[in-house]
Design a protein around this motif. Structure first.
Motif, PDB file in Angstrom:
ATOM      1  N   VAL A  83       0.825  -1.210   0.000  1.00  0.00           N
ATOM      2  CA  VAL A  83       0.000   0.000   0.000  1.00  0.00           C
ATOM      3  C   VAL A  83       0.863   1.266   0.000  1.00  0.00           C
ATOM      4  N   SER A  84       2.150   1.104  -0.267  1.00  0.00           N
ATOM      5  CA  SER A  84       3.045   2.263  -0.323  1.00  0.00           C
ATOM      6  C   SER A  84       3.467   2.516  -1.764  1.00  0.00           C
ATOM      7  N   GLU A  85       4.230   3.584  -1.953  1.00  0.00           N
ATOM      8  CA  GLU A  85       4.724   3.911  -3.300  1.00  0.00           C
ATOM      9  C   GLU A  85       6.008   3.153  -3.628  1.00  0.00           C
ATOM     10  N   ASN A  86       6.562   2.473  -2.636  1.00  0.00           N
ATOM     11  CA  ASN A  86       7.820   1.749  -2.843  1.00  0.00           C
ATOM     12  C   ASN A  86       7.584   0.533  -3.735  1.00  0.00           C
ATOM     13  N   ASN A  87       8.382   0.391  -4.793  1.00  0.00           N
ATOM     14  CA  ASN A  87       8.197  -0.718  -5.743  1.00  0.00           C
ATOM     15  C   ASN A  87       8.999  -1.959  -5.353  1.00  0.00           C
ATOM     16  N   ASN A  88       9.920  -1.821  -4.406  1.00  0.00           N
ATOM     17  CA  ASN A  88      10.804  -2.926  -4.050  1.00  0.00           C
ATOM     18  C   ASN A  88      10.345  -3.617  -2.760  1.00  0.00           C
ATOM     19  N   PHE A  89      10.575  -4.920  -2.725  1.00  0.00           N
ATOM     20  CA  PHE A  89      10.240  -5.711  -1.546  1.00  0.00           C
ATOM     21  C   PHE A  89      11.514  -6.219  -0.891  1.00  0.00           C
ATOM     22  N   ASP A  90      11.438  -6.465   0.404  1.00  0.00           N
ATOM     23  CA  ASP A  90      12.455  -7.257   1.087  1.00  0.00           C
ATOM     24  C   ASP A  90      11.962  -8.696   1.089  1.00  0.00           C
ATOM     25  N   TYR A  91      12.684  -9.561   0.410  1.00  0.00           N
ATOM     26  CA  TYR A  91      12.249 -10.951   0.336  1.00  0.00           C
ATOM     27  C   TYR A  91      13.468 -11.855   0.430  1.00  0.00           C
ATOM     28  N   SER A  92      13.207 -13.132   0.631  1.00  0.00           N
ATOM     29  CA  SER A  92      14.286 -14.110   0.730  1.00  0.00           C
ATOM     30  C   SER A  92      13.866 -15.399   0.052  1.00  0.00           C
ATOM     31  N   TRP A  93      14.865 -16.198  -0.334  1.00  0.00           N
ATOM     32  CA  TRP A  93      14.639 -17.516  -0.916  1.00  0.00           C
ATOM     33  C   TRP A  93      15.168 -18.575   0.043  1.00  0.00           C
ATOM     34  N   GLY A  94      14.628 -19.781  -0.076  1.00  0.00           N
ATOM     35  CA  GLY A  94      15.133 -20.866   0.754  1.00  0.00           C
ATOM     36  C   GLY A  94      14.487 -22.197   0.416  1.00  0.00           C
ATOM     37  N   LEU A  95      15.184 -23.273   0.728  1.00  0.00           N
ATOM     38  CA  LEU A  95      14.612 -24.603   0.562  1.00  0.00           C
ATOM     39  C   LEU A  95      13.426 -24.769   1.498  1.00  0.00           C
ATOM     40  N   THR A  96      12.382 -25.408   0.994  1.00  0.00           N
ATOM     41  CA  THR A  96      11.116 -25.481   1.722  1.00  0.00           C
ATOM     42  C   THR A  96      10.538 -26.883   1.644  1.00  0.00           C
ATOM     43  N   LEU A  97       9.861 -27.273   2.702  1.00  0.00           N
ATOM     44  CA  LEU A  97       9.246 -28.594   2.767  1.00  0.00           C
ATOM     45  C   LEU A  97       7.846 -28.441   3.340  1.00  0.00           C
ATOM     46  N   LEU A  98       6.852 -28.989   2.636  1.00  0.00           N
ATOM     47  CA  LEU A  98       5.498 -28.950   3.169  1.00  0.00           C
ATOM     48  C   LEU A  98       5.434 -29.678   4.509  1.00  0.00           C
ATOM     49  N   GLU A  99       4.559 -29.216   5.376  1.00  0.00           N
ATOM     50  CA  GLU A  99       4.442 -29.798   6.711  1.00  0.00           C
ATOM     51  C   GLU A  99       4.143 -31.298   6.646  1.00  0.00           C
ATOM     52  N   GLU A 100       3.266 -31.709   5.731  1.00  0.00           N
ATOM     53  CA  GLU A 100       2.940 -33.132   5.617  1.00  0.00           C
ATOM     54  C   GLU A 100       4.135 -33.943   5.132  1.00  0.00           C
ATOM     55  N   GLU A 101       4.980 -33.350   4.279  1.00  0.00           N
ATOM     56  CA  GLU A 101       6.176 -34.041   3.831  1.00  0.00           C
ATOM     57  C   GLU A 101       7.187 -34.168   4.960  1.00  0.00           C
ATOM     58  N   ALA A 102       7.307 -33.110   5.782  1.00  0.00           N
ATOM     59  CA  ALA A 102       8.208 -33.157   6.932  1.00  0.00           C
ATOM     60  C   ALA A 102       7.808 -34.275   7.887  1.00  0.00           C
ATOM     61  N   GLN A 103       6.506 -34.434   8.080  1.00  0.00           N
ATOM     62  CA  GLN A 103       6.015 -35.514   8.942  1.00  0.00           C
ATOM     63  C   GLN A 103       6.289 -36.879   8.318  1.00  0.00           C
ATOM     64  N   LYS A 104       6.126 -36.952   7.008  1.00  0.00           N
ATOM     65  CA  LYS A 104       6.349 -38.211   6.296  1.00  0.00           C
ATOM     66  C   LYS A 104       7.799 -38.661   6.433  1.00  0.00           C
ATOM     67  N   PHE A 105       8.722 -37.694   6.364  1.00  0.00           N
ATOM     68  CA  PHE A 105      10.141 -38.026   6.484  1.00  0.00           C
ATOM     69  C   PHE A 105      10.633 -37.953   7.930  1.00  0.00           C
ATOM     70  N   GLU A 106       9.699 -37.734   8.857  1.00  0.00           N
ATOM     71  CA  GLU A 106      10.000 -37.703  10.293  1.00  0.00           C
ATOM     72  C   GLU A 106      11.098 -36.703  10.613  1.00  0.00           C
ATOM     73  N   MET A 107      10.991 -35.516  10.020  1.00  0.00           N
ATOM     74  CA  MET A 107      11.970 -34.457  10.273  1.00  0.00           C
ATOM     75  C   MET A 107      11.513 -33.605  11.449  1.00  0.00           C
ATOM     76  N   ASP A 108      12.432 -33.316  12.337  1.00  0.00           N
ATOM     77  CA  ASP A 108      12.144 -32.461  13.484  1.00  0.00           C
ATOM     78  C   ASP A 108      12.370 -31.016  13.067  1.00  0.00           C
ATOM     79  N   SER A 109      11.614 -30.580  12.063  1.00  0.00           N
ATOM     80  CA  SER A 109      11.890 -29.324  11.373  1.00  0.00           C
ATOM     81  C   SER A 109      11.689 -28.082  12.231  1.00  0.00           C
TER      82      SER A 109
END
Length: 270
Positions: free
Chosen positions: A171-197
């Protein structure tokens, strides 16, 4: 009878190289004629070779086959077969999971062009994410470095996603965002692989979203302008932005030396 290596291999339907390999593992023991240095196999060698090939045909590794050929009670053979069967069941389970994931990804890619710059409602599941960049620049984080190999092993179940946290900029005039990238795992997949994420990754809660696909040149930043059509859709339908924007890299094309990426963008609403 005595057989030279070529004749013996031909009779039994194997190669001479296979016979040499089995000889190396002491499964077959040809006799050597010192007068010409030829090695000769006999009829009992055929039985040992066929028995060892039978063990190999059910997935027992050659070094273990060699051990079984030296000493193998009925109980030992049955035990090893059961262990091999359990390993095979696990392999089938993993391959079935991979096939299902590939079909899911293929379906997603098949609909890319039709979903470009088209807004739709979507229920986004919960997910865990390792923050690896500041905008497009990689950041150094000792905790992430210690975990990234484990997460990379989870591809293609893990995926690369971005997160825009400064949603006030919508809602501002600023055209730029602060964002980041990263490896991601769906919660159901984390449970499937028994990760203590939850102990080392940021958690993104499930949300009701406006979702669309955009095209973005690799060297470009994600800007407000690139998401303007989604903001207009939200305003036109009297929704309100209700949290961080998240999205994922669906595919990167390379055409005539130029890269462009298909990005799925999800804006939480209320």
């Amino acid at each position: 009878m005595k057989y030279c290596i070529g004749e013996f291999a031909s009779i039994l339907g194997v190669t001479a190289d296979t016979l040499r390999l089995y000889e190396k593992h002491d499964i077959v023991r040809p006799t050597k004629d010192n007068s010409n240095n030829y090695r000769y196999f006999n009829d009992l060698d055929a039985r040992d070779l066929l028995m060892s090939r039978w063990y190999r045909s059910i997935g027992i590794p050659l070094p273990e086959v060699a051990n079984l050929m030296k000493e193998s009670s009925l109980e030992q053979v049955m035990g090893r077969m059961q262990e091999t069967a359990l390993n095979l069941e696990e392999e089938i389970k993993q391959k079935t999971m991979l096939l299902n994931k590939m079909n899911e990804i293929h379906k997603e890619l098949r609909g890319l062009e039709s979903s470009l710059y088209t807004c739709k409602l979507k229920q986004l599941p919960g997910m865990y994410r390792l923050k690896q960049t500041d905008k497009n620049a990689l950041i150094k984080n000792d905790m992430v470095k210690s975990l990234v190999n484990t997460w990379m092993d989870l591809l293609p179940y893990a995926f690369y996603s971005f997160r825009i946290e400064d949603t006030d900029n919508f809602v501002s005039e600023n055209n730029n965002f602060d964002y980041s990238w990263g490896l991601t795992l769906l919660e159901e997949e984390a449970q499937k692989f028994e990760m203590d994420s939850e102990e080392y990754a940021e958690y993104i809660s499930p949300s009701h979203c406006i979702s669309a696909t955009i095209l973005c040149p690799d060297e470009k930043y994600i800007t407000k302008n690139s998401l303007e059509f989604m903001i207009d859709y939200i305003e036109a339908n009297h929704y309100a932005i209700a949290g961080d924007v998240v999205g994922k890299l669906l595919l990167t094309e390379k055409i005539e030396g130029q890269n462009r990426s298909y990005l799925e963008v999800n804006i939480p609403i209320q």
